[in-house]
Design a protein around this motif. Structure first.
Motif, short mmCIF file in Angstrom:
data_model
loop_
_atom_site.label_atom_id
_atom_site.label_comp_id
_atom_site.label_asym_id
_atom_site.label_seq_id
_atom_site.Cartn_x
_atom_site.Cartn_y
_atom_site.Cartn_z
N SER A 77 1.27 6.72 -6.76
CA SER A 77 0.19 7.70 -6.95
C SER A 77 0.72 9.12 -6.79
CB SER A 77 -0.92 7.42 -5.93
OG SER A 77 -1.90 8.40 -6.02
N ASP A 78 1.48 9.35 -5.72
CA ASP A 78 1.95 10.72 -5.43
C ASP A 78 2.95 11.22 -6.46
OD1 ASP A 78 0.36 10.72 -3.21
OD2 ASP A 78 1.98 10.34 -1.77
N GLN B 234 -9.44 1.23 -9.66
CA GLN B 234 -8.84 2.56 -9.79
C GLN B 234 -7.94 2.63 -11.02
OE1 GLN B 234 -6.42 3.77 -6.44
NE2 GLN B 234 -5.75 5.61 -7.50
N TRP C 63 2.35 0.08 -13.12
CA TRP C 63 1.26 0.22 -12.14
C TRP C 63 0.59 -1.15 -11.91
CZ3 TRP C 63 -3.40 4.18 -12.85
CH2 TRP C 63 -4.12 4.24 -11.65
N LYS D 236 1.09 4.13 -2.90
CA LYS D 236 0.92 5.56 -2.59
C LYS D 236 2.07 6.37 -3.20
CE LYS D 236 -0.32 8.82 1.02
NZ LYS D 236 0.42 9.88 0.38
N LEU E 51 0.84 -1.21 0.00
CA LEU E 51 0.00 0.00 0.00
C LEU E 51 0.87 1.25 0.00
CD1 LEU E 51 -2.74 -1.18 2.52
CD2 LEU E 51 -3.07 -0.71 0.07
N PHE E 52 1.96 1.22 0.78
CA PHE E 52 2.91 2.33 0.82
C PHE E 52 3.50 2.56 -0.59
CE2 PHE E 52 7.55 3.14 1.20
CZ PHE E 52 7.53 4.41 1.73
N THR E 53 3.84 1.48 -1.27
CA THR E 53 4.44 1.59 -2.60
C THR E 53 3.43 2.14 -3.61
OG1 THR E 53 5.89 -0.27 -2.07
CG2 THR E 53 5.68 0.30 -4.38
N LYS F 256 0.14 11.85 -10.00
CA LYS F 256 -0.16 13.27 -9.77
C LYS F 256 0.75 14.20 -10.57
CE LYS F 256 -2.23 12.48 -5.25
NZ LYS F 256 -2.04 12.52 -3.79
N HIS G 46 -7.78 -1.37 -6.05
CA HIS G 46 -6.74 -0.72 -6.86
C HIS G 46 -6.86 -1.11 -8.34
CE1 HIS G 46 -4.21 1.47 -3.97
NE2 HIS G 46 -4.77 0.65 -3.10
#
Lengths: 494, 158
Positions: free
Chosen positions: A204-205, A324, A349, A201, A197-199, A209, A321
């Motif tokens: 995503s960041d 998403q 991804w 994120k 989940l950290f990876t 973005k 995910h």
């Protein structure tokens, strides 16, 4: 005709060479992704006892020995006509999930991720895992090391030996899981979920973005509309260990779903004179050249392919995910399932969605009461003479096919390894990227070359087992030649 | 034999089923049978980069034995420092990173890695044919190669 040579490819397991031929105007006329081959693997295996294969084939290379070990023991189950007990299958899957977590983590942080986290134009000396740490923070170094260490611990604990497993046997597994070990593994699985989940994120960041990166991912530079292949369970969800092989067409319609034992009815191999590696294609479509589209037999077998052939993921967070992924990349649902995403850079991804699935599925297996059963093997009682086993290796569908005599001595073997499936799509991706970035005789910069390399790096190719070659230090050299083949410019890096 | 004081790992690197590429593996197997010392651990590793780095955690000294194709006379020996490792066959993994970067990464993560890391490599002839045996030239050179490594191991204690 002018020629640009990229040899060998950086950050690509095994040895390969790309040659780019320019026309009189300095535009890309053609590209060749050439792969050499080592000698004599089939002869090396013929005459050996079939039960030695899980230990032999996992030495083909050091990158994904676990995948070869699993495909091999499944081929032996078939060859010896034995069905492993449920606990053995679960232990195999559990260990396979630990391998997937390690492998996908390493690819993201060391190979694929730096192009985005550091940037595709950054100097190669910075575009690596140390650059990622500099950008994201020192804590990530510890997290990556810890993730590898805890999952290697599982591989060593249950596999009988770290790196090259020895515990797989026809009809089961040779090492049971104790109650204490199960608790340890459960703890590791929970940490893996947090890390996945950290990876995601981070991805995503830093990537999603960033509009420039998102534009790069969704540009037509890295886009191919081919068939896709992957293994699915009985609900058409992604499965790494077992199931049926599903192939969908470029519009997402199921083309065929077959048992891995029927692979020869669906897959054929095309030969080109300029390379030793063959190009698998869909037999019932036919080889129509290095072409996209529904009329071309070219298919792709990657993390992106596995998501594209499936109706979803088998675990809750990965499913979120997955949705998403398709919604963000503009895929529409038809008849209840998403249309394929064709942007090949999105493979990075997709790999992280799979990382999360592997972590969640590991936890499911770790808390399954049957995982500590001591009934882990059914003893084989016959030799059928033919065995075919298949798993999803991180790099694509991996098939082992053995033929033996009545004593179980091998008389023939055939392997279709993960990367081989993608040889044609990789070649097409390299050509398209080269055509987009090199034109009108412009000077080829390091950044441009890296963007061409990104076209095949996304496939996470491992030519070690595709070609049976071995890794070594691989500097990259780019030679630009004039029409008479004289060198007019050389770019090199260590 | 002189007692070894430094906690030492001796790593054989390579692929044992591809002819001379397995010479490092064979060398470490022989050394493990001839040198018995509690301070020494013998290990076989089949790929470089991060796995090789991770194998060295917790040791004072690491000695890595590998094949090399440097264009010299087959069977020649090379003593290499860590900074020379791009020349050995298997110290790099293109699936993750080179050993120097892996060591930097490990140290950043707080791993205790040896300050004393050295390579011994032997010039090889055939690294493309599947075989469990070495070529004749490399096989003939192997005993002297092992003697040199064993002596170096003791000299490093002085």
């Amino acid at each position: 005709m002018n020629k640009i040579t990229i040899e060998p490819i950086t950050r690509l397991e095994g040895h390969g060479k790309i040659e780019i031929f320019l026309d009189e105007k300095g535009n890309v006329a053609n590209t060749y992704f050439q792969v050499p081959e080592l000698r004599g693997f089939e002869q090396f295996c013929v005459g050996r006892l079939a039960e030695d294969m899980p230990v032999i084939t996992n030495r083909i290379c050091g990158v994904c020995p676990e995948a070869h070990h699993m495909a091999s023991v499944k081929a032996l189950d078939d060859l010896f006509g034995v069905v492993p007990p449920p606990a053995a299958v679960k232990i195999r899957e559990l260990i396979y999930m630990a391998f997937y977590v390690t492998d996908h983590t390493t690819h993201f942080y060391a190979l694929g991720g730096p192009d985005f986290i550091i940037g595709p134009e950054a100097p190669p000396a910075e575009r690596n895992i140390l650059g990622v740490i500099k950008k994201v923070g020192l804590d990530i170094a510890k997290q990556v090391i810890d993730c590898r260490a805890r999952n290697h611990h599982i591989l060593e604990l249950l596999g009988g030996r770290g790196i090259h497993l020895v515990a797989g046997v026809p009809g089961g597994w040779s090492r049971a899981v104790s109650v204490d070990e199960r608790r340890q593994i459960e703890d590791i699985a929970r940490k893996n979920i947090d890390f996945a989940l950290f990876t995601l994120k981070i991805f995503s960041d830093i990537v999603l973005k960033n509009s420039a990166y998102l534009d790069l991912i969704t540009s037509d530079i890295y886009l191919h509309k081919t068939y896709y292949m992957g293994t699915v369970d009985d609900k058409n969800r992604v499965n790494f260990y077992d199931g049926l092989v599903r192939v969908v067409d470029p519009e997402g319609k199921e083309f065929v779903k077959y048992h891995p034992k029927e692979y020869a009815s669906h897959i054929a191999e095309h030969v080109e004179p300029w390379t030793y590696l063959k190009f698998p294609y869909l037999k019932n479509i036919g080889w129509k050249g290095f072409e996209d589209g529904i009329n071309s037999g070219v298919y792709c077998a990657t993390p992106l392919s596995r998501l594209n052939v499936s109706d979803g993921m088998a675990t809750q967070l990965a499913q979120e995910h997955y949705e998403q992924f398709y919604e963000t990349l503009g895929s529409k649902k038809i008849n209840g399932r998403y249309q394929p995403v064709h942007y090949r850079l999105a493979t990075h991804w997709a790999r992280l969605v799979e990382l999360l699935y592997a972590a969640e599925h590991m936890l499911e297996l770790a808390i399954d009461p049957e995982i500590t059963s001591d009934h882990i093997r059914n003893i084989p009682k016959e030799i059928k003479g033919v065995g075919i086993g298949s798993v999803e290796a991180p790099r694509g569908t991996l098939t082992h096919h053995y033929i033996s005599d009545t004593r179980g001595v091998l008389t023939k073997i055939n392997l279709i390894v993960g990367t081989t499936n993608n040889y044609a799509p990789m070649s097409m991706s390299i050509k398209r990227a080269a055509q987009k970035f090199i034109y009108n005789g412009q000077i080829v910069t390091e950044g441009l070359l890296n963007k061409i390399e990104m076209a095949f790096r996304l496939y996470d190719p491992c030519l070690s087992c595709a070609t049976h070659t071995l890794p070594g230090k691989m500097p990259m050299e780019v030679t630009i030649r004039d029409k008479d083949c004289n060198i007019i410019r050389t770019l090199a890096r260590d | 034999m002189q007692e070894i004081k430094k906690k030492t790992i001796i790593i054989g690197l390579g692929n044992p089923i591809v002819s001379d590429d397995g010479v490092g593996i064979k060398a470490v197997r022989i050394l493990s049978e001839t040198i018995k010392d509690d301070a020494i651990t013998f290990k076989e590793i089949y790929i470089g980069g991060m796995q090789l780095m991770e194998a060295m955690v917790g040791y004072d000294r690491a000695l890595i034995i590998d094949a090399i194709a440097a264009g010299g006379v087959v069977g020649s020996f090379y003593e290499l420092a860590l900074s020379d490792i791009s020349r050995s066959r298997n110290s790099y993994s293109s699936h993750d990173t080179d050993l120097l970067s892996a060591i930097d990464l490990g140290r950043m993560a707080g791993l205790l890695l040896p300050n004393d890391i050295k390579f011994w490599a032997i010039e090889v002839k055939d690294v493309i044919t599947f075989s469990e045996g070495l070529t004749e030239e490399v096989q003939n050179a192997l005993p002297d190669f092992i003697k040199v490594i064993a002596q170096d191991l003791l000299d490093g204690e002085i």
